[in-house]
Design a protein around this motif. Structure first.
Motif, mmCIF file in Angstrom:
data_model
loop_
_atom_site.group_PDB
_atom_site.id
_atom_site.type_symbol
_atom_site.label_atom_id
_atom_site.label_comp_id
_atom_site.label_asym_id
_atom_site.label_seq_id
_atom_site.Cartn_x
_atom_site.Cartn_y
_atom_site.Cartn_z
ATOM 1 N N ASP A 20 1.002 -1.294 -0.009
ATOM 2 C CA ASP A 20 -0.093 -0.056 -0.016
ATOM 3 C C ASP A 20 0.771 1.006 -0.078
ATOM 4 O O ASP A 20 2.015 1.137 -0.048
ATOM 5 C CB ASP A 20 -1.117 -0.193 1.363
ATOM 6 C CG ASP A 20 -2.089 -0.932 1.182
ATOM 7 O OD1 ASP A 20 -2.846 -0.812 0.207
ATOM 8 O OD2 ASP A 20 -2.046 -2.067 1.854
ATOM 9 N N SER A 67 -0.636 -5.455 11.953
ATOM 10 C CA SER A 67 -1.476 -4.582 11.774
ATOM 11 C C SER A 67 -2.546 -4.352 13.100
ATOM 12 O O SER A 67 -3.671 -3.916 13.151
ATOM 13 C CB SER A 67 -2.469 -5.077 10.645
ATOM 14 O OG SER A 67 -2.765 -6.584 10.974
ATOM 15 N N ALA A 95 -0.922 2.784 9.696
ATOM 16 C CA ALA A 95 -2.156 2.981 9.973
ATOM 17 C C ALA A 95 -2.769 3.626 8.842
ATOM 18 O O ALA A 95 -4.057 3.375 8.167
ATOM 19 C CB ALA A 95 -2.509 3.794 11.154
ATOM 20 N N GLU A 96 -2.227 4.686 8.143
ATOM 21 C CA GLU A 96 -2.556 5.461 6.955
ATOM 22 C C GLU A 96 -2.728 4.291 5.797
ATOM 23 O O GLU A 96 -3.879 4.560 5.147
ATOM 24 C CB GLU A 96 -1.640 6.636 6.761
ATOM 25 C CG GLU A 96 -2.142 7.453 5.700
ATOM 26 C CD GLU A 96 -1.161 8.532 5.025
ATOM 27 O OE1 GLU A 96 -1.484 9.182 4.123
ATOM 28 O OE2 GLU A 96 -0.148 8.787 5.954
ATOM 29 N N ALA A 97 -1.746 3.336 5.557
ATOM 30 C CA ALA A 97 -1.708 2.568 4.324
ATOM 31 C C ALA A 97 -2.722 1.704 4.621
ATOM 32 O O ALA A 97 -3.565 1.216 3.601
ATOM 33 C CB ALA A 97 -0.517 2.049 4.335
ATOM 34 N N LEU A 98 -3.030 1.041 5.972
ATOM 35 C CA LEU A 98 -3.997 0.043 6.027
ATOM 36 C C LEU A 98 -5.355 0.572 6.305
ATOM 37 O O LEU A 98 -6.336 -0.263 6.724
ATOM 38 C CB LEU A 98 -3.499 -0.940 7.200
ATOM 39 C CG LEU A 98 -2.190 -1.579 6.937
ATOM 40 C CD1 LEU A 98 -1.887 -2.571 7.914
ATOM 41 C CD2 LEU A 98 -2.296 -2.104 5.474
ATOM 42 N N LYS A 99 -5.585 1.901 6.447
ATOM 43 C CA LYS A 99 -6.831 2.479 6.702
ATOM 44 C C LYS A 99 -7.312 2.071 8.150
ATOM 45 O O LYS A 99 -8.496 1.829 8.214
ATOM 46 C CB LYS A 99 -7.885 2.296 5.563
ATOM 47 C CG LYS A 99 -7.481 2.875 4.332
ATOM 48 C CD LYS A 99 -8.376 2.624 3.255
ATOM 49 C CE LYS A 99 -8.190 3.258 1.708
ATOM 50 N NZ LYS A 99 -6.906 2.934 1.309
ATOM 51 N N LEU A 100 -6.462 2.039 8.970
ATOM 52 C CA LEU A 100 -6.704 1.923 10.452
ATOM 53 C C LEU A 100 -6.854 3.099 11.125
ATOM 54 O O LEU A 100 -6.392 4.241 10.792
ATOM 55 C CB LEU A 100 -5.877 1.090 11.232
ATOM 56 C CG LEU A 100 -5.467 -0.446 10.522
ATOM 57 C CD1 LEU A 100 -4.051 -0.834 11.066
ATOM 58 C CD2 LEU A 100 -6.423 -1.282 10.488
ATOM 59 N N THR A 101 -7.750 3.240 12.217
ATOM 60 C CA THR A 101 -7.872 4.612 12.887
ATOM 61 C C THR A 101 -6.744 4.844 13.883
ATOM 62 O O THR A 101 -6.674 6.197 13.979
ATOM 63 C CB THR A 101 -9.264 4.208 13.993
ATOM 64 O OG1 THR A 101 -8.830 3.250 14.794
ATOM 65 C CG2 THR A 101 -10.503 3.864 13.335
#
Length: 541
Positions: A20, A67, A95-101
């Motif tokens: 990502d 993750s 977190a940004e790449a995996l769309k985590l909070t």
């Protein structure tokens, strides 16, 4: 299921490695593999990636990310689980790449002593309700980047202890500092700001601001020439606004404000506020450029004194901040004054060998000259035995004073002279200038707003000072309503302010009779003081 070898020789995972758009933190790794996707017993997918395996400062270090923070990481050598410490750190890029909070705990670091055996190492990944996974043999990189080191506070503890063991700014201290990595962000509890820089024409300066940090933490100021100024020897005081703004920090009520003297400074310095932290060396604040202080002592004092400090702390501050700045300015200013030839204007001819020289400084106001002249000319003893000297200590009023002096001489006929120093010298400087041009056997220093009530006062003061045991004689000074303003001075040490102060017993009380005999006192006011010339000459400036 076994994990493939997780290895990236070089820096942290790149965008390609994550699959990502993860921001690349270090140099691009020459070897990149995709993170491994794992599922726990509940079917939830997790991703794990090892960024680096390295030896650093006698420790074995494994850095990577997952993750989810529920993933547990162990180190194995054969079938032996090595004693190791697992810690978590933020990885916002993951977190940004995996769309985590949140990425606050996605990064991991496993730290262990370097094993004696040379058997291959591998990572064991533990997931809730699932059998651990093993990675297989891990490769090793040659070292860690500065950024990677900042993620491992334990590696820096001994280096910071070494830094603390040496004198700040010494060769040994600088060598210890060079071993610490540069951190991009300060850890929690470290804050600071450089609010201003003043530079003196003499080549030194002062910097002020605030720094919030744990007690004992190495914090210092550093200029563009790498001169080091430790905060611990600066003047410190409380800042209630800082304490309120950072009240969640345990040490928020510390003496956060600092004022630091710079023994040497360029005219346009760059000052950094730096700290050695568990994340490495961090710059808390940086400021370029400075305000040039005035060339005269009064102007310098006004600028310095405007840097806020409580009255009770000012004496402690003055010795380490203000005086080192003011002393060379005063010295240079005196040297400049010595080259200026004062202007002397004579009005009439005073006695050739006066018993007393009456010296009166004029600053800003000069409207009391006529009130004094009116009383002086009515005093036969003064007319016959004294010379009157007015000293202009304000160049802006020189022309007006000379015009007034000419008018007063023609009106009252009392001889006097006017000395103009052409520069402001202050109260003591003006009196000293008057003394330099005085011919009297005694010197009477008098304020311009002191008006005699009746003739004979000067003769009485001279009689009192004739005693060889008397060094100076003062007068009873009254308020316009007739109450005592000055009759003596006492001294009192004020613990709260850490200074000696003078007070004036009897102020406001009814005056003593004019026939009252002289009496001994600890001190008299400089508003009206008579000193024999030989005694004055013994006093060092």
């Amino acid at each position: 299921m076994k994990l493939p070898t997780l290895f990236s020789s070089g820096s942290e995972a790149s965008a390609e490695a994550a699959g990502d758009s993860i921001r690349e933190i270090g140099k691009k790794a020459p070897i990149q593999v995709n993170p491994v996707n794992l599922k726990d017993a509940a079917g939830t997918e997790h991703r794990v990636f090892v960024d680096a395996v390295a030896r650093a400062d006698g420790k074995l270090v494994v850095l990577g990310w997952s993750s989810s923070a529920i993933v547990n990481i162990d180190l194995l050598q054969g079938t032996t689980k090595l004693p190791a410490k697992l810690s978590r750190h933020a990885r916002g890029d993951v977190a940004e790449a995996l769309k985590l909070t949140s990425g606050d705990t996605l990064g991991f670091c496993v730290l262990a002593d370097i094993p004696v055996s040379k058997a291959a190492l591998e990572v064991s990944v533990g997931l809730p309700n699932a059998k651990p996974y093993q990675s297989g043999a891990l490769g090793e990189v040659t070292g860690l980047t500065n950024l990677q080191r900042t993620l491992i506070p334990e590696l820096l503890e001994s280096k910071i202890a070494d830094l603390k063991a040496h004198e700040v700014g010494s060769v040994e201290w600088r060598e210890a500092l060079a071993k610490l990595p540069e951190a991009q962000k300060a850890p929690a509890g470290f804050h600071g700001f450089v609010e201003g820089i003043f530079v003196s024409p003499e080549g030194n300066g002062v910097v002020f601001g605030w720094a919030l940090h744990p007690e004992g933490a190495p914090v210092w100021l550093e200029d563009e020439l790498l001169n080091i100024y430790p905060i611990e020897v600066s003047f410190r005081r409380e800042r209630r606004d800082i304490a309120e703004a950072f009240k969640s920090i345990l040490w928020s009520d510390m003496e956060a404000a600092f004022i630091t003297h710079l023994p040497t400074s360029s005219k346009n310095p760059t000052i950094k506020l730096r700290a050695a932290t568990s994340s490495g060396v961090v710059t808390l604040s940086e400021r370029s450029g400075a305000e040039m202080l005035p060339s005269d002592p009064r102007g310098v004092a006004e600028k310095l004194f405007a840097i806020e400090t409580e009255d009770r702390n000012f004496q402690r501050r003055a010795n380490i901040i203000d005086w080192p700045i003011l002393q060379p300015v005063i010295k240079r200013y005196r040297e400049e004054l010595a080259t200026i030839v004062p202007r002397v204007a004579k009005f009439g001819a005073p006695p050739e060998t006066p018993a007393v020289s009456v010296i009166i400084p004029l600053y800003k106001r000069f409207d009391f000259m006529e009130h004094q002249m009116l009383e002086f000319c009515r005093d036969p003893f003064l007319r016959s035995n004294a010379e009157v000297i007015y000293v202009i200590d304000d160049p802006e009023i020189r022309t007006a004073v000379l015009n007034e002096a000419d008018h007063l001489f023609r009106l009252y006929g009392l001889p006097f002279k006017v000395i103009s120093g052409l520069r402001n010298r202050g109260f003591s400087g003006a009196n000293n200038l008057g003394a330099d041009h005085a011919n009297g056997a005694h010197l009477l220093f008098m304020n311009s707003d002191v008006i005699p009530i009746s003739p004979g006062w000067l003769e009485k003061m001279l009689e009192a000072v004739e005693d060889d045991n008397v060094g100076a004689v003062g007068a009873q000074l009254l308020f316009p309503d007739g109450g005592i303003q000055h009759i003596r001075m006492d001294f009192e040490y004020l613990d709260y302010f850490n200074i000696w102060s003078n007070n004036h017993p009897g102020s406001g009380m009814p005056p003593l009779a004019a026939t009252a005999p002289p009496f001994e006192v600890p001190a008299v006011t400089g508003a009206c003081i008579l000193i024999p010339r030989p005694v004055f000459d013994q006093i060092e400036a």
